[in-house]
Each structure stands twice: as structure tokens, then as C-alpha cells.
Design a protein around this motif. Structure first.
Motif, PDB file in Angstrom:
ATOM      1  N   PHE A   1     -23.426 -15.047 -17.882  1.00  0.00           N
ATOM      2  CA  PHE A   1     -24.920 -15.565 -17.611  1.00  0.00           C
ATOM      3  C   PHE A   1     -25.762 -15.175 -16.388  1.00  0.00           C
ATOM      4  O   PHE A   1     -26.769 -14.704 -16.445  1.00  0.00           O
ATOM      5  CB  PHE A   1     -25.015 -16.987 -18.051  1.00  0.00           C
ATOM      6  N   VAL A   2     -25.097 -15.280 -15.275  1.00  0.00           N
ATOM      7  CA  VAL A   2     -25.592 -14.856 -14.046  1.00  0.00           C
ATOM      8  C   VAL A   2     -25.872 -13.151 -14.159  1.00  0.00           C
ATOM      9  O   VAL A   2     -27.015 -12.992 -13.414  1.00  0.00           O
ATOM     10  CB  VAL A   2     -24.591 -15.300 -12.853  1.00  0.00           C
ATOM     11  N   SER A   3     -25.046 -12.614 -14.372  1.00  0.00           N
ATOM     12  CA  SER A   3     -25.134 -11.026 -14.581  1.00  0.00           C
ATOM     13  C   SER A   3     -26.209 -10.811 -15.645  1.00  0.00           C
ATOM     14  O   SER A   3     -26.432  -9.518 -15.813  1.00  0.00           O
ATOM     15  CB  SER A   3     -23.916 -10.450 -14.448  1.00  0.00           C
ATOM     16  N   LYS A   4     -26.646 -11.503 -16.692  1.00  0.00           N
ATOM     17  CA  LYS A   4     -27.423 -11.349 -17.700  1.00  0.00           C
ATOM     18  C   LYS A   4     -26.831 -10.393 -18.626  1.00  0.00           C
ATOM     19  O   LYS A   4     -27.528  -9.720 -19.412  1.00  0.00           O
ATOM     20  CB  LYS A   4     -28.665 -10.745 -17.169  1.00  0.00           C
ATOM     21  N   GLU A   5     -25.457 -10.470 -18.699  1.00  0.00           N
ATOM     22  CA  GLU A   5     -24.764  -9.611 -19.762  1.00  0.00           C
ATOM     23  C   GLU A   5     -25.072 -10.098 -21.023  1.00  0.00           C
ATOM     24  O   GLU A   5     -24.933  -9.365 -22.164  1.00  0.00           O
ATOM     25  CB  GLU A   5     -23.373  -9.456 -19.313  1.00  0.00           C
ATOM     26  N   TRP A   6     -25.305 -11.559 -20.949  1.00  0.00           N
ATOM     27  CA  TRP A   6     -25.464 -11.765 -22.458  1.00  0.00           C
ATOM     28  C   TRP A   6     -26.767 -11.259 -23.362  1.00  0.00           C
ATOM     29  O   TRP A   6     -26.637 -11.181 -24.535  1.00  0.00           O
ATOM     30  CB  TRP A   6     -25.756 -13.366 -22.308  1.00  0.00           C
ATOM     31  N   LEU A   7     -27.784 -10.574 -22.480  1.00  0.00           N
ATOM     32  CA  LEU A   7     -29.046  -9.922 -23.016  1.00  0.00           C
ATOM     33  C   LEU A   7     -28.424  -8.591 -23.767  1.00  0.00           C
ATOM     34  O   LEU A   7     -29.007  -8.331 -24.655  1.00  0.00           O
ATOM     35  CB  LEU A   7     -29.846  -9.646 -21.892  1.00  0.00           C
ATOM     36  N   ARG A   8     -27.105  -8.074 -23.128  1.00  0.00           N
ATOM     37  CA  ARG A   8     -26.656  -6.754 -23.965  1.00  0.00           C
ATOM     38  C   ARG A   8     -25.505  -7.031 -24.900  1.00  0.00           C
ATOM     39  O   ARG A   8     -25.327  -6.019 -25.537  1.00  0.00           O
ATOM     40  CB  ARG A   8     -26.299  -5.918 -22.716  1.00  0.00           C
ATOM     41  N   ILE A   9     -24.956  -8.341 -24.935  1.00  0.00           N
ATOM     42  CA  ILE A   9     -24.078  -8.464 -25.987  1.00  0.00           C
ATOM     43  C   ILE A   9     -24.628  -8.188 -27.343  1.00  0.00           C
ATOM     44  O   ILE A   9     -23.796  -7.565 -28.122  1.00  0.00           O
ATOM     45  CB  ILE A   9     -23.448  -9.827 -25.837  1.00  0.00           C
ATOM     46  N   LYS A  10     -25.464  -8.786 -27.726  1.00  0.00           N
ATOM     47  CA  LYS A  10     -26.172  -8.668 -28.897  1.00  0.00           C
ATOM     48  C   LYS A  10     -26.533  -7.083 -29.349  1.00  0.00           C
ATOM     49  O   LYS A  10     -26.155  -6.801 -30.707  1.00  0.00           O
ATOM     50  CB  LYS A  10     -27.512  -9.584 -29.024  1.00  0.00           C
ATOM     51  N   GLU A  11     -26.938  -6.559 -28.542  1.00  0.00           N
ATOM     52  CA  GLU A  11     -27.194  -5.042 -28.630  1.00  0.00           C
ATOM     53  C   GLU A  11     -25.791  -4.324 -28.769  1.00  0.00           C
ATOM     54  O   GLU A  11     -25.796  -3.291 -29.859  1.00  0.00           O
ATOM     55  CB  GLU A  11     -27.948  -4.530 -27.618  1.00  0.00           C
ATOM     56  N   THR A  12     -24.954  -4.581 -28.087  1.00  0.00           N
ATOM     57  CA  THR A  12     -23.622  -3.798 -28.122  1.00  0.00           C
ATOM     58  C   THR A  12     -22.958  -4.327 -29.595  1.00  0.00           C
ATOM     59  O   THR A  12     -22.207  -3.333 -30.156  1.00  0.00           O
ATOM     60  CB  THR A  12     -22.850  -4.096 -26.934  1.00  0.00           C
TER      61      THR A  12
ATOM     62  N   ASN B   1     -18.077  -8.405 -17.042  1.00  0.00           N
ATOM     63  CA  ASN B   1     -17.566 -10.092 -17.373  1.00  0.00           C
ATOM     64  C   ASN B   1     -17.413 -10.394 -18.490  1.00  0.00           C
ATOM     65  O   ASN B   1     -16.438 -11.158 -18.855  1.00  0.00           O
ATOM     66  CB  ASN B   1     -18.686 -10.756 -16.374  1.00  0.00           C
ATOM     67  N   PHE B   2     -18.098  -9.676 -19.683  1.00  0.00           N
ATOM     68  CA  PHE B   2     -17.988 -10.319 -21.159  1.00  0.00           C
ATOM     69  C   PHE B   2     -16.819  -9.657 -21.654  1.00  0.00           C
ATOM     70  O   PHE B   2     -15.906 -10.225 -22.254  1.00  0.00           O
ATOM     71  CB  PHE B   2     -19.010  -9.513 -21.822  1.00  0.00           C
ATOM     72  N   ILE B   3     -16.079  -8.610 -21.153  1.00  0.00           N
ATOM     73  CA  ILE B   3     -14.900  -8.003 -21.382  1.00  0.00           C
ATOM     74  C   ILE B   3     -13.746  -8.983 -21.021  1.00  0.00           C
ATOM     75  O   ILE B   3     -12.793  -9.077 -21.741  1.00  0.00           O
ATOM     76  CB  ILE B   3     -14.853  -6.535 -21.049  1.00  0.00           C
ATOM     77  N   ALA B   4     -13.851  -9.352 -19.656  1.00  0.00           N
ATOM     78  CA  ALA B   4     -12.925 -10.105 -19.085  1.00  0.00           C
ATOM     79  C   ALA B   4     -12.880 -11.372 -19.771  1.00  0.00           C
ATOM     80  O   ALA B   4     -11.662 -11.624 -20.077  1.00  0.00           O
ATOM     81  CB  ALA B   4     -13.108 -10.145 -17.779  1.00  0.00           C
ATOM     82  N   PHE B   5     -13.862 -11.997 -20.091  1.00  0.00           N
ATOM     83  CA  PHE B   5     -13.979 -13.396 -20.862  1.00  0.00           C
ATOM     84  C   PHE B   5     -13.196 -13.126 -22.115  1.00  0.00           C
ATOM     85  O   PHE B   5     -12.469 -14.028 -22.478  1.00  0.00           O
ATOM     86  CB  PHE B   5     -15.460 -13.933 -20.892  1.00  0.00           C
ATOM     87  N   SER B   6     -13.893 -12.187 -22.748  1.00  0.00           N
ATOM     88  CA  SER B   6     -13.109 -12.067 -24.220  1.00  0.00           C
ATOM     89  C   SER B   6     -11.675 -11.762 -24.270  1.00  0.00           C
ATOM     90  O   SER B   6     -10.953 -12.415 -24.992  1.00  0.00           O
ATOM     91  CB  SER B   6     -13.952 -10.730 -25.037  1.00  0.00           C
ATOM     92  N   SER B   7     -11.411 -10.699 -23.417  1.00  0.00           N
ATOM     93  CA  SER B   7      -9.815 -10.303 -23.393  1.00  0.00           C
ATOM     94  C   SER B   7      -8.809 -11.496 -22.966  1.00  0.00           C
ATOM     95  O   SER B   7      -7.725 -11.728 -23.689  1.00  0.00           O
ATOM     96  CB  SER B   7      -9.548  -8.790 -22.895  1.00  0.00           C
ATOM     97  N   PHE B   8      -9.054 -12.089 -21.954  1.00  0.00           N
ATOM     98  CA  PHE B   8      -8.424 -13.146 -21.525  1.00  0.00           C
ATOM     99  C   PHE B   8      -8.486 -14.314 -22.479  1.00  0.00           C
ATOM    100  O   PHE B   8      -7.360 -15.039 -22.666  1.00  0.00           O
ATOM    101  CB  PHE B   8      -8.842 -13.675 -20.174  1.00  0.00           C
ATOM    102  N   ILE B   9      -9.541 -14.816 -23.044  1.00  0.00           N
ATOM    103  CA  ILE B   9      -9.596 -15.740 -23.599  1.00  0.00           C
ATOM    104  C   ILE B   9      -8.812 -15.515 -25.263  1.00  0.00           C
ATOM    105  O   ILE B   9      -8.048 -16.352 -25.820  1.00  0.00           O
ATOM    106  CB  ILE B   9     -11.008 -16.197 -24.277  1.00  0.00           C
TER     107      ILE B   9
ATOM    108  N   PHE C   1     -14.900 -16.691 -16.384  1.00  0.00           N
ATOM    109  CA  PHE C   1     -15.851 -15.453 -16.345  1.00  0.00           C
ATOM    110  C   PHE C   1     -17.235 -16.081 -17.149  1.00  0.00           C
ATOM    111  O   PHE C   1     -18.202 -15.262 -17.359  1.00  0.00           O
ATOM    112  CB  PHE C   1     -15.389 -14.487 -17.217  1.00  0.00           C
ATOM    113  N   ILE C   2     -17.200 -17.059 -17.916  1.00  0.00           N
ATOM    114  CA  ILE C   2     -18.571 -17.356 -18.659  1.00  0.00           C
ATOM    115  C   ILE C   2     -19.723 -17.503 -18.014  1.00  0.00           C
ATOM    116  O   ILE C   2     -20.702 -17.009 -18.120  1.00  0.00           O
ATOM    117  CB  ILE C   2     -18.056 -18.764 -19.518  1.00  0.00           C
ATOM    118  N   PRO C   3     -19.616 -18.108 -16.832  1.00  0.00           N
ATOM    119  CA  PRO C   3     -20.743 -18.149 -16.003  1.00  0.00           C
ATOM    120  C   PRO C   3     -21.413 -16.842 -15.325  1.00  0.00           C
ATOM    121  O   PRO C   3     -22.398 -16.739 -15.140  1.00  0.00           O
ATOM    122  CB  PRO C   3     -20.519 -19.356 -14.690  1.00  0.00           C
ATOM    123  N   LEU C   4     -20.479 -15.967 -15.094  1.00  0.00           N
ATOM    124  CA  LEU C   4     -20.633 -14.467 -14.539  1.00  0.00           C
ATOM    125  C   LEU C   4     -21.379 -13.899 -15.630  1.00  0.00           C
ATOM    126  O   LEU C   4     -22.452 -13.061 -15.462  1.00  0.00           O
ATOM    127  CB  LEU C   4     -19.560 -13.910 -14.170  1.00  0.00           C
TER     128      LEU C   4
END
Length: 302
Positions: A204-215, A26-34, A199-202
Motif C-alpha cells: 500500500f505504501v508503494s501504491k502497488e495495489w493500484l497496479r495489481i488490478k490491471e496486472t 512487494n506484492f510478489i513477495a507477499f503472495s509467494s511467501f503467504i 509486505f502488506i503495508p509495503l
């Protein structure tokens, strides 16, 4: 249309590579489309001096935007799930099934009977799909577990991908409405931004934001490659979208989509050369050619 087909295949190949960062779909979709929307918006701004654009019919425009974006978000969500587990050269030929998805509802709902050539095209597409799905024995150098795991992954990925293909049937029609009521560039940058924002809500709902900092922040050069690849995906997608949307203003949807059906061929070449997807390559190529030929018959002669 050909540029759009090639860009779509290239964008999916790059996306498949970056999706190997597990759990960030979801983060990849958000970033690439934005980023793609930002690029297209920048071009629009330099062409017009502002981001204001004329709308011919406000109601039709926003209807096209709403349904085009909604079904695109659903399509991208399942597309990324499919690309993350299945071979690119295996999945992409099944995109031509959108041609059949368009015809079947029309038969039962609108009583629109396909032409003889259209029926032949359907059988050709089905033959290609059967050939693609034909189960051969594993090769001598393939381990039993690897063979079974790949077969299961491809089958599961195909289910996700068929949902994507069905959604794209709807999006092409509604996006053309938005393009006609505004302009290819205006519609493209707005649609990309709205898809990305959806894709922003997704995230957070999928908790991907917790892995973004690490990646992104904790891996040095690997992080920089990840970010650059994200931006590249957005740039390639922006080329795809403006190419296809511009083609919509020059020709009927059927002709544009018929030419775009050549995308699986480009995907096969990329999968073969870049991802080394060389198992049963001749069979895949024959199946791809059959499905493309059938789709073109369906679209052009119905």
C-alpha cells in the motif's frame, strides 16, 4: 542442504522472471511467501490434526522468530530489487560473501581469529569476487549503450544484493533457534506467513495495489500465467525452507551453510541455460567455483 541450495537457485530464477512485471516487487513477495506458508501449514495440519505446536522455550522461540522474520523481510526486499535489474549468474556467487561477513565482526568484537585455512578461504573468495568483477572489453556484437547499461545495472544490483547477503548472516542463526525450540515444519510455515504478511503495508505504501488490478484482472491468459508463476515461487520456496530447516536439526549451522554455498553453481547453470546469460561464461564459472571453494574452506575450518 543440497535440495535447499537447488530450490533456492530455482526459486530466485523463477522470481527473476516474474519480477519483469515492473513495480510489483512487494506484492510478489507477499503472495509467494503467504502461499508457501499456506502449503507448509497444510502439510503440518495433516501430520498433526491441528495447527498447534509445542514450544520448548517460549522466550527464545519468539526472539528467533522476531529477528529471523525482520531480517528476512529486509533481505527479500533488497533481493527482489537486485534480481529485477541484474543478471542471475552475476549476482548469486556473491552470496558466499556471507561467510566473510560472519568472520569480520567476530575478529573485532569477539577477538576470534580465523584459522590459517580460514584466511586462505577468505583470499580465495576475494579472488573469485575480483575475477567476477573483472572488466573485460565488450564483445564485437555488443552495442556500446547495451554494454554500459548492463554494467551499470549489474553494479547497482550488486549493492542491493550485498545488503541481502549481510541480512542472511543474521537470519540463519535466529531461524535455527526458532527451529530448535519448536520443529522445522512449524517454524517454516509460521516464518513464511509472517514474512508475507510483513509486505502488506509495503504494497500500500508503494501504491502497488493500484497496479495489481490491471496486472491480474485485465490481461486474460497473461494474468493466469502471472498467478501460476506466483504460486510456483511459493511452492519452490516452501521446499527450500523446509529442507534447510530440517538440515539445521541434523547438523551444525556451519556444515549446513557450507553445503548450501553450492547454490551459486545451480544459479549459474540456470542463468546460462534459461536466461541465456552467456557473456563471459567461462570467467563467471571460474569465479563461481573459486567463491564456493573459498566459502566452504571458511565455514568448515573456522
Amino acid at each position: 542442504s543440497i535440495l535447499g541450495a537447488f530450490s533456492q537457485a530455482m526459486g530466485m530464477a523463477i522470481t527473476k522472471r516474474i519480477l519483469q512485471s515492473k513495480g510489483l516487487n512487494n506484492f510478489i513477495a507477499f503472495s509467494s511467501f503467504i502461499f508457501g506458508g499456506f502449503l507448509l501449514g497444510t502439510v503440518f495440519y495433516f501430520q498433526n490434526g491441528n495447527l498447534v505446536f509445542e514450544i520448548n522455550n517460549v522466550g527464545k522461540f519468539w526472539q528467533g522468530i522476531f529477528f529471523g522474520v525482520s531480517f528476512n523481510v529486509l533481505a527479500v526486499y533488497f533481493l527482489y530489487k537486485a534480481l529485477s535489474i541484474a543478471d542471475l549468474s552475476y549476482l548469486m556467487p556473491f552470496m558466499v560473501l556471507t561467510s566473510i561477513f560472519i568472520i569480520i565482526p567476530a575478529i573485532f568484537i569477539l577477538k576470534e581469529i580465523p584459522s590459517i585455512v580460514g584466511v586462505i578461504g577468505i583470499f580465495v573468495v576475494v579472488a573469485g569476487a575480483i575475477l567476477m568483477e573483472f572488466k573485460k572489453r565488450r564483445s564485437a556484437d555488443e552495442k556500446p549503450n547495451d554494454y554500459e547499461n548492463k554494467k551499470k545495472s549489474n553494479s547497482r544490483g550488486l549493492v542491493y544484493f550485498l545488503v541481502t547477503a549481510a541480512c542472511y548472516v543474521v537470519t540463519s542463526v535466529y531461524i535455527k533457534v526458532a527451529v530448535i525450540e519448536s520443529s522445522p515444519l512449524a517454524a517454516s510455515f509460521l516464518i513464511n506467513l509472517l514474512i508475507g504478511a510483513s509486505f502488506i503495508p509495503l504494497v500500500f505504501v508503494s501504491k502497488e495495489w493500484l497496479r495489481i488490478k490491471e496486472t491480474i484482472l485485465l490481461k486474460g491468459s497473461e494474468s493466469r500465467r502471472f498467478i501460476m508463476t506466483l504460486l510456483l515461487v511459493g511452492a519452490v520456496m516452501s521446499v527450500e525452507h523446509i529442507s534447510i530447516n530440517s538440515a539445521f536439526t541434523l547438523a551444525d549451522v556451519s556444515y549446513v551453510m557450507a553445503i548450501k554455498r553450492t547454490m551459486p553453481f545451480f544459479a549459474f547453470v540456470i542463468g546460462y541455460a534459461y536466461f541465456k546469460e552467456r557473456e563471459h561464461a567461462k570467467r563467471k564459472l571460474m569465479a563461481t567455483a573459486l567463491m564456493i571453494a573459498g566459502a566452504i574452506l571458511i565455514v568448515l575450518f573456522n
